[in-house]
Design a protein around this motif. Structure first.
Motif, short mmCIF file in Angstrom:
data_model
loop_
_atom_site.label_atom_id
_atom_site.label_comp_id
_atom_site.label_asym_id
_atom_site.label_seq_id
_atom_site.Cartn_x
_atom_site.Cartn_y
_atom_site.Cartn_z
N GLU A 157 45.21 35.81 22.67
CA GLU A 157 45.70 35.52 21.33
C GLU A 157 46.89 34.58 21.34
N HIS A 158 47.77 34.71 22.31
CA HIS A 158 48.96 33.86 22.37
C HIS A 158 48.65 32.66 23.25
N SER A 159 48.36 31.56 22.62
CA SER A 159 47.98 30.38 23.38
C SER A 159 49.13 29.38 23.39
N ALA A 160 48.85 28.22 23.94
CA ALA A 160 49.86 27.17 24.04
C ALA A 160 50.21 26.60 22.68
N SER A 161 49.40 26.86 21.66
CA SER A 161 49.68 26.29 20.33
C SER A 161 50.95 26.86 19.71
N HIS A 162 51.47 27.97 20.25
CA HIS A 162 52.71 28.54 19.74
C HIS A 162 53.93 27.87 20.37
N ASP A 163 53.73 27.05 21.37
CA ASP A 163 54.83 26.37 22.06
C ASP A 163 55.20 25.11 21.27
N PRO A 164 56.44 24.98 20.80
CA PRO A 164 56.83 23.81 20.01
C PRO A 164 56.72 22.50 20.80
N ALA A 165 56.98 22.52 22.08
CA ALA A 165 56.89 21.30 22.88
C ALA A 165 55.44 20.83 22.97
N TRP A 166 54.53 21.77 23.15
CA TRP A 166 53.12 21.43 23.20
C TRP A 166 52.66 20.87 21.85
N ARG A 167 53.13 21.48 20.77
CA ARG A 167 52.77 21.02 19.42
C ARG A 167 53.25 19.59 19.19
N ALA A 168 54.48 19.30 19.60
CA ALA A 168 55.03 17.96 19.42
C ALA A 168 54.25 16.94 20.24
N GLU A 169 53.85 17.33 21.44
CA GLU A 169 53.07 16.43 22.30
C GLU A 169 51.71 16.12 21.68
N VAL A 170 51.04 17.14 21.16
CA VAL A 170 49.72 16.94 20.55
C VAL A 170 49.84 16.08 19.29
N LEU A 171 50.85 16.34 18.47
CA LEU A 171 51.04 15.54 17.26
C LEU A 171 51.34 14.08 17.61
#
Length: 157
Positions: A88-102
């Protein structure tokens, strides 16, 4: 318990992008063949006495065999639980990962777009899935380090 999990990992394989236990797969194939063939022959012998045309009886018996395949699928789904692990807790909860994907999405042709570009139905669906806030957050600023030193001031101004 650890020994059982190590033993079962050796029996796992990937089939059609899903993880399966090879023993369960073999049993499922055997059950599928047994139920569908039994359904075909049972329907064939019963329909020969009921239907005037043997070709029509054979065609209906084939439909019974297909129904047997569906029944075998239901039986196997009950007997053999899935082998995949849901996290359930994936990398999508990581703000750094989110910024990189965006940033990667923004670099693609057409850019990232805005929420104002979306139809109202899509916005409502994003809100229902609690994803609207994720996309409403400010996008990361463009990387000024790739620009010449004088150009960075123009971009930021």
């Amino acid at each position: 318990m650890d020994r059982d999990s190590k033993a079962s990992t050796g029996r796992l394989a990937e089939v059609w992008n899903d993880t399966v236990d090879l023993r369960h797969l073999a049993w499922a194939i055997a059950i599928g063949i047994g139920v569908s063939v039994a359904g075909f022959y049972a329907a064939s012998s019963w329909l020969r006495t009921r239907v005037a045309s043997p070709e029509l009886a054979h065609a209906y018996a084939m439909l019974a065999g297909l129904a047997g395949c569906v029944l075998a699928g239901v039986i196997c789904a009950r007997l053999f639980p899935p082998k995949r692990e849901v996290v359930e807790h994936s990398a999508s909860h990581d703000p750094a990962w989110r910024a990189e994907v965006l940033a990667e999405l923004a670099a693609q042709p057409g850019g990232l777009g805005t929420l104002a570009d979306l139809p109202p139905a899509v916005v409502e669906e994003l809100k229902a899935l609690d994803l609207y806030e994720l996309f409403a957050a400010p996008a990361p600023a463009p990387a000024a380090r790739n620009l010449p030193q004088g150009a960075a001031k123009e971009v930021l101004a």
